[in-house]
Design a protein around this motif. Sequence first.
Motif, PDB file in Angstrom:
ATOM      1  N   GLY A 107       7.465   7.586   2.888  1.00  0.00           N
ATOM      2  CA  GLY A 107       7.613   7.266   1.465  1.00  0.00           C
ATOM      3  C   GLY A 107       6.582   7.886   0.550  1.00  0.00           C
ATOM      4  O   GLY A 107       6.327   7.375  -0.537  1.00  0.00           O
ATOM      5  N   GLY A 108       5.967   8.987   0.994  1.00  0.00           N
ATOM      6  CA  GLY A 108       4.980   9.670   0.156  1.00  0.00           C
ATOM      7  C   GLY A 108       3.589   9.093   0.198  1.00  0.00           C
ATOM      8  O   GLY A 108       2.742   9.441  -0.618  1.00  0.00           O
ATOM      9  N   GLY A 109       3.338   8.201   1.165  1.00  0.00           N
ATOM     10  CA  GLY A 109       2.024   7.567   1.247  1.00  0.00           C
ATOM     11  C   GLY A 109       0.968   8.442   1.881  1.00  0.00           C
ATOM     12  O   GLY A 109       1.239   9.552   2.337  1.00  0.00           O
ATOM     13  N   SER A 110      -0.238   7.932   1.916  1.00  0.00           N
ATOM     14  CA  SER A 110      -1.358   8.648   2.535  1.00  0.00           C
ATOM     15  C   SER A 110      -1.845   7.884   3.751  1.00  0.00           C
ATOM     16  O   SER A 110      -2.987   8.021   4.178  1.00  0.00           O
ATOM     17  CB  SER A 110      -2.498   8.839   1.529  1.00  0.00           C
ATOM     18  N   GLN A 111      -0.956   7.037   4.300  1.00  0.00           N
ATOM     19  CA  GLN A 111      -1.272   6.288   5.519  1.00  0.00           C
ATOM     20  C   GLN A 111      -0.105   6.407   6.491  1.00  0.00           C
ATOM     21  O   GLN A 111       1.027   6.568   6.071  1.00  0.00           O
ATOM     22  CB  GLN A 111      -1.511   4.807   5.181  1.00  0.00           C
ATOM     23  N   MET A 128       0.810  -1.209   0.000  1.00  0.00           N
ATOM     24  CA  MET A 128       0.000   0.000   0.000  1.00  0.00           C
ATOM     25  C   MET A 128       0.852   1.272   0.000  1.00  0.00           C
ATOM     26  O   MET A 128       0.317   2.374  -0.127  1.00  0.00           O
ATOM     27  CB  MET A 128      -0.947   0.016   1.208  1.00  0.00           C
ATOM     28  N   ASN A 129       2.169   1.122   0.112  1.00  0.00           N
ATOM     29  CA  ASN A 129       3.047   2.279   0.123  1.00  0.00           C
ATOM     30  C   ASN A 129       3.575   2.563  -1.281  1.00  0.00           C
ATOM     31  O   ASN A 129       3.907   1.633  -2.015  1.00  0.00           O
ATOM     32  CB  ASN A 129       4.223   2.031   1.079  1.00  0.00           C
ATOM     33  N   PRO A 130       3.681   3.838  -1.666  1.00  0.00           N
ATOM     34  CA  PRO A 130       4.184   4.158  -3.011  1.00  0.00           C
ATOM     35  C   PRO A 130       5.571   3.582  -3.295  1.00  0.00           C
ATOM     36  O   PRO A 130       5.881   3.251  -4.440  1.00  0.00           O
ATOM     37  CB  PRO A 130       4.221   5.694  -3.013  1.00  0.00           C
TER      38      PRO A 130
END
Length: 250
Positions: A246-250, A210-212
């Motif tokens: 890492g630029g994620g939304s979580q 789920m991470n970019p």
Amino acid sequence: MTDLKNKVALITGSARGLGRAIAERFAGLGADIIINYSKDSFSANEAVVNIQALGVRVIAVQADISKPADIENLFAEAKKAFGKIDIVVANAGVELADVPVTDFTEEQFDRLFAINTKGTYFTIQCAAKNIEDNGRIINISSTSAAFPFPGFAVYGGSKTAPNYLVEVLAKEIGYRGVTVNSIVPYAVANAGIFTGMDTHTPELKWLSDMNPMKRMATVEDVSNAAVFFASNLSSFVSGQHLIVNGGGSQ
């Protein structure tokens, strides 16, 4: 290269995992170290041996971070041993995952808030009272406090309040040149509840998927951010929350 020589760093919850990685990183840059542990004296002694091999001074002090009297003793022992404290990392914490709002217990709530919230508050309070001018106070938070996620209501909630404290304290002691900041990491491999776990198993692979960047955070990723906040590189950065995800939304 960043130099922490002649600095004294106190890191709570540093017998193993992320806290230990930060302690060893600081030691490698020349800082003298106070290792803190609650129960695991074996790991604390192991950390001491590793850090001594880096050529700096180090002590280990037992303290239950949920008890303000223990925190005060921790700081007192640190100053007794080294005469000063330049860097404090409020890292000690416990996690609780995958527990819906309808299912968490009073015992779970009390434990997480006693350590993650109360413990961090009083650690940072002691840091404010004891740290040298131009010192560095760093709170280790969690993206659970920045991005609400099912099953993390208690954990994320317990990590949210200290972020507010960081912003308030930055305003209160900025005149001393002291910076106060948070590091807000994504799930960290081989730290916390993931210590010793194979994060490539199907049960945990979703955290990478789920991470970019298609991976979890590492202790090195968080240690890099800690070095930035501990050094003169961040001398005019305060009251901030650096998200390491890492630029994620979580």
